[in-house]
Design a protein around this motif. Structure first.
Motif: not given
Length: 335
Positions: A132-134, A137-148, A152-160
């Motif tokens: 979840p924490s990463r 970070a991914i979504m923050s980066e997505v929002q920094e990219i203009p016109a995109w 979003v399909i999010y699959e939590p990693i099993p061990d977290r």
């Protein structure tokens, strides 16, 4: 460009132990692995290779046989980056009925900005597998990219998928269109008891919706539940179940479930495109995509026969129609 994943390519190695932890004489050759790889193949079941893709970090140790195998699905799917540190590898250790997974080389993570300047730039659907924490970070980066503004399909990693990760998950849920853990992962995050049952899975789906899944309140939760099928839940609607193609009655057809959940979500992304965003109908495509993954160890066989693409010798459209018919007959019997 429709579907891109931030999941990694991994060369899977294997260690087979007996119940006492001693190595056995059984050996398995290294295989193509990685959640991103399987998600891409799941989407490729339905879409041409030009609409699907991922980045592969390729070291000098990358086997030519694996590159040739990947090319069977379409060369243009794979964006290779040369890496001096080598290809990411992991060891899968089997001891009796238990399995563990550990990286044996450093992971080279892929971020949204890595897609820029490649043919994968600004896909309409973005898939990722992480903590979840990463994810934040991914979504923050997505929002920094203009016109995109990708779906979003999010699959939590099993061990977290543990209770301690619930608070970080809640923070990112409003930015996620589709949240999709499997049943055990969903119950683990929410501190609900095992084993999974339909009632518990539906309860988990409602709880995730209540925690804020979805951009502008329009999110969806899909809990992948093995042979029980998939529970699809949207806000203000009763959860609906879409069947698995292969069920517990088809044990002889289920060889290895590795990658099934990843391919399910790739198939889901393709279905969303082909069904104009209808998540319920898209889940049928997801179930069919996963059905081809579990029929063998490793990747399925793809071949063009008489102008149509067949997977493991079968037509995905035929399976899709069969699954829809099965669901319709089940609905009629319940009326």
């Amino acid at each position: 460009m429709h579907f891109a994943t931030l999941g990694m390519f991994i060369i899977d190695e294997f260690s087979i132990l007996d119940e006492n932890g001693n190595h056995t004489t059984r050996t398995l050759a290294p295989q193509i692995g990685g959640g991103g790889t399987y998600a891409s193949i799941g989407a490729r079941v339905w879409l041409p290779p030009s609409q699907v893709g991922m980045i592969i970090d390729k070291g000098s140790d990358f086997p030519s046989s694996m590159e040739s195998r990947l090319a069977e699905f379409g060369d243009e799917m794979w964006v290779y980056r040369n890496q001096p540190v080598g290809t990411t590898r992991a060891i899968n250790t089997y001891r009796g009925d238990s399995r563990s997974f550990d990286y044996i080389t450093p992971r080279i993570r892929i971020t949204p900005k890595d897609l820029e300047g490649t043919r994968l730039e600004k896909p309409t659907t973005l898939h990722f597998i992480c903590s979840p924490s990463r994810a934040s970070a991914i979504m923050s980066e997505v929002q920094e990219i203009p016109a995109w503004n990708p779906t979003v399909i999010y699959e939590p990693i099993p061990d977290r998928c543990v209770p301690d990760e619930l608070d970080p998950l809640v923070k990112v849920l409003p930015q996620v269109h589709i949240l999709s853990p499997n049943a055990e992962e969903a119950l683990g995050l929410l501190s609900l008891p095992l084993p999974p049952s339909r009632d518990l899975i539906e309860e988990a789906a409602r709880k995730f919706l209540g925690l804020g899944v979805g951009v502008e309140g329009k999110g969806c939760v899909i809990i992948r539940s093995g042979s029980m099928g998939a529970c699809v839940a949207k806000r203000d609607e009763a959860p609906r179940w879409i069947p698995a193609f292969w069920t517990s009655k088809d044990a002889d057809r289920i060889v290895d479930v590795t990658g099934a959940g990843n391919s399910f979500l790739g198939g889901l992304a393709a279905g969303l495109l082909l069904e104009n965003g209808d998540v319920y109908q898209a889940t049928f495509y997801a179930s069919v995509a996963a059905s081809f993954i579990i029929e063998q160890a490793g990747l399925p066989i793809v071949a063009v026969t008489d102008g149509s693409t067949r997977w493991n010798g079968d037509n995905p459209e035929r399976r899709l129609n069969e699954l829809r018919t099965r669901q319709a007959e089940s609905n009629e019997s319940q009326d």
